[in-house]
Structures are given as structure tokens and as C-alpha cells.
Design an enzyme around this catalytic site. Sequence first.
Site, PDB file in Angstrom:
ATOM      1  N   MET A  43      37.511  44.204 103.659  1.00 17.37           N
ATOM      2  CA  MET A  43      38.852  44.802 103.692  1.00 17.37           C
ATOM      3  C   MET A  43      39.328  44.948 105.125  1.00 17.37           C
ATOM      4  O   MET A  43      38.599  45.452 105.982  1.00 17.37           O
ATOM      5  CB  MET A  43      38.797  46.163 102.982  1.00 17.37           C
ATOM      6  N   GLU A  44      40.591  44.559 105.329  1.00 20.74           N
ATOM      7  CA  GLU A  44      41.153  44.422 106.672  1.00 20.74           C
ATOM      8  C   GLU A  44      41.789  45.688 107.235  1.00 20.74           C
ATOM      9  O   GLU A  44      42.724  45.600 108.031  1.00 20.74           O
ATOM     10  CB  GLU A  44      42.195  43.305 106.646  1.00 20.74           C
TER      11      GLU A  44
ATOM     12  N   GLU B 138      39.280  38.516 107.631  1.00 23.61           N
ATOM     13  CA  GLU B 138      39.702  39.909 107.841  1.00 23.61           C
ATOM     14  C   GLU B 138      40.325  40.081 109.217  1.00 23.61           C
ATOM     15  O   GLU B 138      41.315  40.788 109.379  1.00 23.61           O
ATOM     16  CB  GLU B 138      38.525  40.877 107.657  1.00 23.61           C
TER      17      GLU B 138
HETATM   18  N1  PHE Z   1      42.439  42.446 101.163  1.00 28.25           N
HETATM   19  C1  PHE Z   1      41.070  42.051 101.006  1.00 28.25           C
HETATM   20  C2  PHE Z   1      40.961  40.653 101.552  1.00 28.25           C
HETATM   21  O1  PHE Z   1      41.266  39.692 100.980  1.00 28.25           O
HETATM   22  C3  PHE Z   1      40.570  42.029  99.634  1.00 28.25           C
HETATM   23  C4  PHE Z   1      40.438  43.346  98.966  1.00 28.25           C
HETATM   24  C5  PHE Z   1      41.357  43.725  98.014  1.00 28.25           C
HETATM   25  C6  PHE Z   1      39.403  44.175  99.268  1.00 28.25           C
HETATM   26  C7  PHE Z   1      41.247  44.925  97.357  1.00 28.25           C
HETATM   27  C8  PHE Z   1      39.279  45.367  98.627  1.00 28.25           C
HETATM   28  C9  PHE Z   1      40.201  45.734  97.659  1.00 28.25           C
HETATM   29  O2  PHE Z   1      40.657  40.441 102.636  1.00 28.25           O
HETATM   30 ZN    ZN Z   2      42.550  38.824 102.453  1.00 26.24          ZN
END
Ligand code: PHE
Ligand code: ZN
Length: 880
Positions: free
Chosen positions: A267-268, A302
Site C-alpha cells: 500500500m502506497e 508503490e
Molecule cells: N493500492 C494498492 C496498490 O495497488 C493496493 C491495495 C488496495 C492495498 C487496497 C491495500 C488495500 O498498490
Molecule cells: Zn497500485
Amino acid sequence: MREGQNAVIYRADYQAPPFWIDTVELCFDLDPAKTRVLNRMKLRRNPDVPHQPLKLDGDELNLARVLVNGQGTSFRMEGPRLVLENLPEGNEPFELEIFTTCAPAKNTKLMGLYVSNDSFFTQCEAEGFRRITYFLDRPDVMASYTVTLRADKRKYPVLLSNGNLVDQGDLDDGRHFARWVDPFRKPCYLFALVAGQLVAREQKIAARNGREHLLQVYVRPGDLDKTEHAMNSLMASVAWDEARFGLSLDLERFMVVATSDFNMGAMENKGLNIFNTKYVLANQATATDTDFSNIESVVGHEYFHNWTGNRITCRDWFQLSLKEGLTVFRDQEFSQDLAGEASARAVKRIEDVRVLRTAQFPEDAGPMAHPVRPDQYLEINNFYTVTIYEKGAEVVRMMQTLVGREGFERGMTLYFQRHDGQAVTCDEFAQAIADANPQSRLYELLPQFKRWYSQAGTPRVKAAAHWDAATGRCELALSQSCPATPGQPAKEPFVIPIAWGLVGADGREVARGMHVLTQASETLALPEAPAGAVPSLLRGFSAPVVLEFDYTDEQLLTLLEHDTDPFNRWEAGQRLAVNRALAAIRGNGEIVLDTPFLEAMRSLLRQPALDSAFKELVLTLPAETYIAEQLDVVDPQRVHAVRESMREQVATALQDDWAWAYEQNRDNGAYRPDPVSSGRRALAGLALTHLCIAARSSGDGVWPGKAYQRFKDASNMTDRFNALSALVVSGQDLARPALEKFHAMFKDEPLVLDKWFALQGGAPDRGGNILPAVRQLMQHPDFNIRNPNRARSLIFSYCSANPGAFHRADAAGYVYWSDRVMELDAINPQVAARLARALDRWRKLAEPMRGAAREAIARVAAKPDLSNDVREVVTRALAE
Ligand code: PHE
Ligand code: ZN
């Protein structure tokens, strides 16, 4: 709140938020049983929106106090929402203070604030922040955050949040605090905190402009020796984004933290990325080459979100592919650029396309099919899909194809000039790329091109060649169509870039070009070519479509041997194999591989000029799921039997060649996870598997013995695991002692135990033996259904990745599946909903599987207290 009673959300209903939140001051008293959260916000009415009450999202919170400008106020609950009606009238900012508590130790959903291995972590995307405090939990509300963390100093020595550390110190009672300020406004889904006993690998770097940054990778003590690769990947990511797109790191400090309890990959969160340990921890003893390359791309992914996702974010969750499709495209390009050599780039491209075709194409043809920009959802968590991510990346890739690489970089620059700091839609992205390239086909075709965002389903392109013997010219009749998908019975034509070439029978390339297909049908006149030239179409997989062209075997053999486009070279081999598999499956299920096919495989394997990695891809038969997608009615056991039989014949007929390939590729010297040496290990592993398979038919013990020896002596996990897998896959008696030894060696390495479970859950079925083995493994002391990685390693490997074992005529696989979906739903709905999708394609199944699968889905659907997540998946699966 009762679970799963929410209504469907529609994209067309979007409205700007009635209030803006400018600043947020959060103060946490961290305690696993009861964490206290004080949330002080500055809000003001959005003057562009009619006057209305403030409705704040919340979920599983205990509300203690609400103050407006320091005074008590009246409020009411509307389901899970907190509603405030008596707010100051004008557009002046006012202060809202909310005091709540939550229970992180009981949070098994792993959304919001939770405890893992005695540390605190958060996960807020998409809608987890509302489980921490009442808020306008939507991505277009962007605020400045100041966060104070307080906790027991001995148990939680490290206290992290987004941005910069501005203050820290000791408190009474053995507690301490840290205060963090994030210099950038952000939506709440990018909020994060971490607290626990963690250690960090640190690295100072200087950006091109000379600015210094501190990079940190936080892990549990004892895991530091597995952080070097993640740190190297992070440094490479920073350098790549500067070099390719001129995007630099905008923070003094950039942190990555690993946790072993995580629903997704990573998660970013701004400046504080939280990762599944699977995508951080690696050393040669515990991680395979695949793990190393996954870490590289997820760390890159990320990090790249810092610009594509964080600096410019999504207006609403229907725009998810704005950040995900674009960022997957960026991480794919990053990995290709790091791979360097043209052949290694092609290998990466083939791997990416393989994922798209084995996972996204089935999704696009099933009950959960949705456009890259969906129009509706019940539960947004269900839309973190291969369509949003991988197909979304293909759409961005086609834009780059239509404007050129430099044109695309210009487009990105314009996108940031226009929208930095904003929450926008996919339209704004496409418009920026087009506007920066006014001479391009993208600019000219933009409204039609954007059908890729609005229409679901995988387009089919039919191509037929008409040769004019007199002129020696070929005309290609091209036509496109797209099957109906839920809610979209008819489709308009897409813009489909088709890269093509003409390969002479002597192997020389006669011509090449790019045709942009825009009509339902068109003809493409190819240049003059000597008799027998073969069209090579959709080179590099220039569009995410199914290409139908009636290639003869002879033509495919020419392309396999000579095509200058490595993707289509590989594709020719896949077509040869799929055609044979389909003929057998549609026939009596018997297959005898012909000499030309086997000789072509042999000659490719023996080619001195080709990379091992590429050979490994060509000699790997198409996946069972990919073969199944080409059929209208699927008997997964028959598909499995045919593919196994093909593999056995390739193993036996090429036995000497496999032995040669094994000897040529097995010794790599010191371990390095670079493309050349990992390609050699991959081919050696494939060779060993085939040698053990051949030995099983002949009863010979030599190769199983060598595999066992290799398993014991290997100096890295790739070789060790490949040897173990060769024994398991070929059903050798030595598999048992090897599995036991492997478990004993790695009993303290959770990520390796995941591999151990996955290998057994995914092993080829022999007389129905896998399901009982899986049931027994669930009793193993190391099995824990609450840990997503572990649940995935066993349950998903069986239900989602082992069709030949899962689809049983006695329906026992489906009963197992429905039990696990319901069991998991009570623990973690997101994980349960992913498992629920294992039966997406039930309508294609042959009887008696089809009826039994429907019954199993109906059994889940009948459960009264299902989550929205699972309810959406099973309802759509059953919908007519
Ligand atoms: N946004 C994250 C990604 O693709 C994925 C993610 C979504 C992680 C929901 C946790 C919860 O890099
Ligand atoms: Zn992503």
C-alpha cells in the site's frame, strides 16, 4: 450495523462533497484492546454545493464525544454515519472534534487499525479510515495531517506516520510519543501509522538536484538480512522515475514497513508504504527468483504511486484505474528497463501478457466483467481486479503506442502541469496525453479510444489473408467484435493498434508496420512479398484482444523459428500447443503429439542463440485455465489429463535434450537474481521436472535421485524449490521425504512455509488425492486461516489454481470451497470474496460439475449474514 446491507453505488451519481476538510489533527493512545482516537478537524462548507447536513462515515467505532468550536452539539446516527445538522451557517471554517475508541486486537478484517505480531498497522484504502475515526471517507477530500502517537515505549519503541517527524519524547508511565507532519495534502485513504518493535535498514541518497533523502525499510528484528533487495529496488525506483519521467522524490524521508498480516500486496500510503512481507523479505536462502522480481516490481509500483496516485489522486473510486492502470504500466516499464537487453524485455512482456490472458480474459468473460472504469459497485474492495490493474495498464500502453514513447512522456508532463495536487478522473489523464500530442492518432481518435474505459469484454479481431497470386500482394480482411457482458449487450468498435510484420518463408522479415483498426471491418493491404510469406500480427501484443487467424501449422512453425518479434515467436509455439490440446479435448481425449511439433520444440530448446528464459517460456505448455477459456463447455479434468499427457510426451521424446539443457543451465556460480542467471535456473528447473516426469513413465530412478540430491545441496531457494517441485509434480516417492525435510529446514520461515503449503495444494491430482491432503494440511499446526498469506497458500492454491483437482465429479471440492468462503467471511470478507471468485466460470462447466457448482454458490448466497463483499460476488455469479 448489519453486515452487507448496503446499496449499489453508481458512477453517474457522483456529487462533490458538501464540506471540505482542510486540516486534521489526530492523536492516538495506542492500546490493542482499546485505542483512543482524538480527531480535531477544520472544516468549511463547499460553496458550490447546496446547503446540507454533514454526514461522516464510520464503521465499528465507539463514539464518546463530539464538539463544534469547542462546544457540545447535537448529533444523530444514520446507520453507520454520524450526522450533524446544527453547524455554523456561513462558509467560514469551523472546528470539529471527535473522540472515539476502537479495538485493534479484534480487527480480523485487517482494514483500519489492527494488530499483527504485537505491532500496530493501518490499512485505509479504499474505505478503512472510517474504521479509525468519523470522516468524509472519499478520495476527493484532501487534507493536511498532523499525527501524534502515544504508546508504551518498551512494547512499541518505533512510532511512525506519514511525512516528517517533528517531535518526540517520553511521557509518564513508561509511555512515549512521536508527532508527524505530512507536508502534502492527501485523501484519508493514504493515511498510515505503524507502531511496534521494528528495526530498519537505512540508506541516504542524493537526488539529481543534490537534495538528500533518507530511505528506510522497517522489518521485525531478525529479518534485517532479508532487506537488501527491497532497498536496492527502492533506490532503483527513485532513479528510474527521475530519469524516465523527470519525477523526483518529494519527501525528506521515505519509509517501507513489512507486515505478515496483509490483505493485498502492498500500500502506497504517503511516505510510509506498508507491505506484505512477501514483497519485501528476500535472501537467496529463502526467496526464489520469482520472489526477487516480484519485490522489484511491487516496490517500484508503490514508489511510483507517489506521483501517480498520491500527488494526483482519484476523484472517486470508479476512477481507480487512473492510478492503478497507470502505475502498473509504469512498474512494467521499470522492470523492462532494468532488465536491459531486448530479449529480457521481451521475456517480461510475455510474462505480463500471460497474466492478462490467464486471469483478466476470464474475468472479462465472466459474471464479474466490468469496464476499466466501472459504472457501479456494491463493494469497492471487489474492484481491485486484474481488469482495473492489468487491462488498465494495457490501455495506457496503447496510448503510448499511439503517441510514441517521447510523446507519452510529454503527455505525462502535461498531466502533472495541469493536475498536480488534484483528485481527477480517467478523462483528464487521457486528455492530457492526447493534448500533448495533437498530431497523433490518439488525439484524432480520443472519444472512440476512450471506449476502452467504458466497455467491458475482450474484443476479438478476426483476420483473413487473401493473396493475389498475380501481384504477390496480400490483403488482410480485419474485423472486430466484442461479446456481451453484464449490463452491456452491444458494443461499439474499439481503437485497436495492430503491430504487424511479414516474415518470408526463408525467415527474413519482408516488411513491418502499424495499423490502427477503428471500424467493425476494414482491409489492410500489405506490401508485396515473396510467395509463402507469413503475416505476423499483433506483435508485442499491441492490444488486449483475442486475435483469430487461421494459421497453418507450417506458418506457425515458420514464425516460431524466425519471427523477429519475440512475443509472436512465443505466441506461435503457444498456438501450436493449444490447437493440439483443443483437438484432443474436443475429440476423444486421446493425444499423440506429432513429430513436427516435437522437433520444433527440440530445435528451439537446442538453439544456441536464444536466452534460457525465453526457451523456458516457449517450452512451458499453455496453462489449463488458458486452454479452458478457448472452450464453450469445460471438463477441467479432461483439460488436465490432456495437458498432462502432452507434458509427458514432451518429457519423454525430448529426454536427451532435457538432460543436455539441465547440464548446460544448472550451474550458475554465485547467486544473483539477474535476468540471465534466473533464466538459466528457470530452464534447469523445467528440465528437471520433465526428466522426473519421464522417469515416472519409465520407472527409472536416476533423475529422481538427482533431483533429491539437488534439493538437498542447492545453494539457493530457486534451485531447491524447483527440485522439490519436480519431485512433487512428477509424483515421485521421494517427494514425501523431501517435503518433510523442507518443512524441518524452514519451520521458522513463514514465507517459505507458504510455499510448502502452496506446492501441496497445487500439486497435480492423482485419483482425487489432493482434496484429502488439503483437508489434512488444514489440521497442521502451522496452518492458520486468519493469516491471509497462509490461507491463500493452501486454500487458494487448491480452489483457484488447481482446476484438475478442484473440479471433482463428486462435488467435494465445491463443498470444501463453500465451507471455506463462509468460514473466511466471518473473519475477513476481502479474502473470502477473492476465494468466492474461484467459481466465476461455473456456467462453462460440463455436467455434473455445473449443477454442483451452482448449488455450492447458492448455498453461500443463502447464508443470511454475508458481507457485501461475498454477497456481491455470489449474486453476480448466479444472475441470469
Ligand atoms: N493500492 C494498492 C496498490 O495497488 C493496493 C491495495 C488496495 C492495498 C487496497 C491495500 C488495500 O498498490
Ligand atoms: Zn497500485
